[in-house]
Design an enzyme around this catalytic site. Structure first.
Site, PDB file in Angstrom:
ATOM      1  N   CYS A  32       0.846  -1.203   0.000  1.00 44.03           N
ATOM      2  CA  CYS A  32       0.000   0.000   0.000  1.00 44.03           C
ATOM      3  C   CYS A  32       0.877   1.247   0.000  1.00 44.03           C
ATOM      4  O   CYS A  32       1.548   1.536   0.997  1.00 44.03           O
ATOM      5  CB  CYS A  32      -0.906  -0.053   1.235  1.00 44.03           C
ATOM      6  N   CYS A  35       0.260   3.812   2.733  1.00 47.71           N
ATOM      7  CA  CYS A  35       0.708   3.251   4.021  1.00 47.71           C
ATOM      8  C   CYS A  35       2.202   3.481   4.209  1.00 47.71           C
ATOM      9  O   CYS A  35       2.657   3.803   5.313  1.00 47.71           O
ATOM     10  CB  CYS A  35       0.437   1.748   4.082  1.00 47.71           C
TER      11      CYS A  35
END
Length: 107
Positions: A32, A35
């Site tokens: 991600c 993230c």
């Protein structure tokens, strides 16, 4: 310091051991992009003098699928905020200002 949570038992124990301290949980994934952007910021906040009484947990949704399922995580990054074992707030997205604001609101 950020504690990496490996499974639901460890998650439950971390919430219990925190007592009445604020617990901030970062639900993340290695694949991600957002993230990976917010991760180092989360790490820096965990080391801040201002947040010595806040517990920072990180849950990789792939490594600890039981935790992400239990917490009904739909997207990453998602941040959950707990006090006394109860979820008191949450938000999704790699927004540093929102993260800081919510920590300050609840600590």
């Amino acid at each position: 310091m950020v504690v990496h949570i490996e499974n639901l038992n460890a998650f439950s124990a971390a919430l219990k051991n925190a007592g009445d301290k604020l617990v901030v949980v970062d639900f993340t994934a290695t694949w991600c992009g957002p993230c990976q952007k917010i991760g180092p910021i989360f790490e820096t906040l965990s080391k801040s003098e201002d947040y010595q009484n806040v517990v920072f947990l990180k849950v990789d949704v792939d490594d600890a699928a039981d935790v992400s399922s239990h917490c009904d995580i739909k997207c990453m990054p998602t941040f959950h905020f707990y006090k006394n074992g109860q979820k008191i707030d949450e938000f999704s997205g790699a927004n540093e200002q929102t993260l800081k604001q919510k920590i300050n609101d609840h600590k």
